[in-house]
Design a protein around this motif. Structure first.
Motif, mmCIF file in Angstrom:
data_model
loop_
_atom_site.group_PDB
_atom_site.id
_atom_site.type_symbol
_atom_site.label_atom_id
_atom_site.label_comp_id
_atom_site.label_asym_id
_atom_site.label_seq_id
_atom_site.Cartn_x
_atom_site.Cartn_y
_atom_site.Cartn_z
ATOM 1 N N PRO A 65 0.830 -1.219 0.000
ATOM 2 C CA PRO A 65 0.000 0.000 0.000
ATOM 3 C C PRO A 65 0.856 1.257 0.000
ATOM 4 N N SER A 66 0.392 2.270 -0.692
ATOM 5 C CA SER A 66 1.108 3.532 -0.775
ATOM 6 C C SER A 66 0.952 4.302 0.532
ATOM 7 N N GLU A 67 2.091 4.658 1.130
ATOM 8 C CA GLU A 67 2.067 5.288 2.445
ATOM 9 C C GLU A 67 1.385 6.654 2.413
ATOM 10 N N TYR A 68 1.662 7.458 1.379
ATOM 11 C CA TYR A 68 1.127 8.825 1.381
ATOM 12 C C TYR A 68 -0.358 8.879 1.051
ATOM 13 N N ARG A 78 -2.522 6.753 2.625
ATOM 14 C CA ARG A 78 -3.196 6.041 3.716
ATOM 15 C C ARG A 78 -4.466 6.747 4.166
ATOM 16 N N PRO A 89 -7.792 1.820 3.856
ATOM 17 C CA PRO A 89 -7.361 0.567 3.229
ATOM 18 C C PRO A 89 -8.420 0.031 2.278
#
Length: 326
Positions: A59-62, A64, A68
């Protein structure tokens, strides 16, 4: 012709009870926003249907703050499902290979169509984002489809990130009208932009270090080598290190800027430009993408320097043959 394709997509969606949405590897705002946004539209419009997102990438952190996906998609679930693949030019870049198990595939994409696939393929390279295309789809059938505020927030996020906050050349009046449809849903833009663009203090120190390391070629190609040592020094993920390409986007006379990010397996390359097109250069190095925003991969620092040299020659030829660039 375009309306016919949109109608075919709508009719195909109506035919299936289960629909699985797919996106590309190395998640970005557009592919995440497009899949989440379309999922929200379809769930609100057809509550009796099962709508899932299949993604096997980290998953892309930025992103979040968009929440999800929370979808567990099995092989068996795909066997009688419709696949809709968004923002992905070729099947090799689809993050979950379960799309191959689905009965039919729809492709919705805004990249150059160098690797066609799908039962139905809706590709518009002139569009600024896949999210804009999803909004167009909704607008074409808004008498039958429902847009929720959360879906609008996801789609607007994708439009903002893939257009550089509406600065890129692909942005048109249609892009802004699509954005207006989303804003009418009451998006909290202040919070959205804060989530996207506020930096941690450590990240700002990293940027300061990058300005010291930045180099420029004879004809104006700006470039950065971000090795593992500097990534470890500033405790950076590969995703955060990759974002460094943006620190070079405002240099007068530099029409192309490149960031080389070392990973455990290879060196990831992010290519950006204004005025001149660089996707053909990316294609020479295991990549591709948009005319002025592409990605590539090299396997040594020598190969990275070779890419810089080729970009430098491209810029030299462009400057000699064109006027009006800055």
């Amino acid at each position: 012709m375009r309306q016919d394709i949109l109608l075919q997509i709508l009719e195909k969606i109506k035919q299936y009870h289960r629909i699985v949405l797919f996106r590309h590897i190395r998640n970005d705002g557009d592919c995440v926003g497009a899949t989440k946004g379309l999922k929200g539209i379809l769930q609100a419009s057809f509550p009796e249907k099962e709508i899932y997102i299949a993604d096997e990438d980290t998953p892309s952190e930025y992103l979040r703050f968009l929440g999800p996906d929370e979808d567990h998609v099995t092989d068996q679930m795909c066997e009688d499902a419709l696949a809709i693949v968004l923002d992905t030019a070729g099947t090799d870049r689809i993050s979950s290979k379960k799309f191959q198990l689905c009965k039919e595939i729809i492709k919705i994409d805004h990249h150059i169509d160098i690797a066609p696939y799908g039962t139905i393929s809706w590709v518009e390279p002139e569009k600024a984002s896949a999210c804009e295309m999803v909004v167009d789809f909704y607008a074409a059938f808004k008498d039958q489809l429902k847009l929720t505020p959360e879906a609008a927030r996801c789609l607007y996020t994708g439009m903002v990130t893939d257009t550089g906050r509406f600065r890129y050349s692909e942005v048109t009046g249609d892009t802004m009208r699509a954005a207006g449809i989303l804003l009418d849903q009451g998006i909290d833009t202040q919070t959205l932009f804060a989530n996207l663009y506020l930096d941690e203090f450590e990240a700002l120190k990293f940027k300061a270090a990058l300005y010291e390391r930045m180099q420029i070629s004879e004809n104006g190609v700006a470039y950065l080598f971000v090795d593992r040592e500097i990534q470890e020094k500033f405790h950076l993920t590969i995703e955060k290190a990759s974002n460094c390409v943006s620190v070079m986007d405002s240099i007068r006379g530099s029409l192309c800027w490149l960031a080389f990010i070392e990973t455990d397996e290879n060196i990831r390359v992010r290519l950006r430009s204004r005025f001149m097109h660089i996707n053909s250069l990316a294609e020479q190095y295991h990549g591709g993408g948009h005319a002025c925003a592409s990605g590539a991969t090299v396997y040594s620092w020598d190969e990275a320097r070779e890419l810089v040299s080729k970009a430098d020659q491209m810029m030299k030829q462009y400057k000699e043959s064109n006027e009006g660039w800055l």
